[in-house]
Design an enzyme around this catalytic site. Sequence first.
Site, short mmCIF file in Angstrom:
data_model
loop_
_atom_site.label_atom_id
_atom_site.label_comp_id
_atom_site.label_asym_id
_atom_site.label_seq_id
_atom_site.Cartn_x
_atom_site.Cartn_y
_atom_site.Cartn_z
N GLU A 175 -54.15 -8.36 71.97
CA GLU A 175 -55.23 -9.33 72.20
C GLU A 175 -56.38 -9.18 71.22
OE1 GLU A 175 -53.74 -7.47 74.46
OE2 GLU A 175 -53.02 -8.74 76.08
N HIS A 231 -58.70 -8.02 80.12
CA HIS A 231 -58.00 -7.51 81.30
C HIS A 231 -58.00 -5.99 81.24
CE1 HIS A 231 -54.84 -7.76 78.23
NE2 HIS A 231 -54.26 -6.77 78.85
ZN ZN Z 1 -53.99 -4.76 76.89
#
Ligand code: ZN
Length: 274
Positions: free
Chosen positions: A10, A116
């Site tokens: 990410e 997250h």
């Molecule tokens: Zn991750």
Amino acid sequence: MKIYISTDFEGVSGIVAWEQILGDSAEYAYGCSLLTDELNAAMDGAAAAGATSFVVNDSHASMRNLKPRELHQQATLISGAFKPLYMMQGLDSSFDAVFFIGYHGSIGHERAILSHSYNPKAIWEVKINGTIVGESGLNALVAAHFNVPIALVTGDAATAEEAEWIAPAAERIVVKESISRFAATNLHPEVACARIREGAAAAVRRLAEQQPPRFSDPIELEVTFLTADMAAMACWIDGATRLGPRTIQFRGSDSLGMFQRFVTVVNLTRGLAE
Ligand SMILES: [Zn+2]
């Protein structure tokens, strides 16, 4: 000199959506190429400064995002799942440094792309000794156990900010600024790679200044879930104390044991999260 590299996805420049990092699309294939370039840039930079071998742990989702032939020739690749130490599989005390590549901010951070903390469908917040941590802080528990410094962290600005607590002397390379959870201002991939290359070289050159992560004793690991059921389920694990309807805590001196309990929690609650 041996370097251990945990790669997430990410935090790679250009990545702003789940479709770019999951599934089986052209977008995903392009995302993989961006990740591979940043990873190789880190290894090229470290090798230029004296690193001789790399163990790369593909740590995102399927854990099969990286293609062995496309990696730096001194890299050994850990891919696939299940891995007992998850994002830190393969680390031991023989390594000189840990690199975190393509990392991202914790679920609760104000501006963190694709934020997250392991499982966005189950984990609402994690604290270690009262400090909110993301994956860098959790994974630092394993680095602390094996006494290896985290010398390089790449990702967005939130990643860099959150890594300061566990690795204040690390080279922290910001490749994008998150605008929201699904938008960011990204550096050109070649510029991102150039910065990572320089950061990795500097990290290796400054290795003597780097300290392994240290956690005060006892370690208090607090996990808040999306639902109370998940907290109830986590209490099946030995040593879990329920602090509130959705919050549990583990307390102990063993940083590896704390990490293993957390990973158990993630796996255990997955059934309720799907
Ligand atoms: Zn991750």
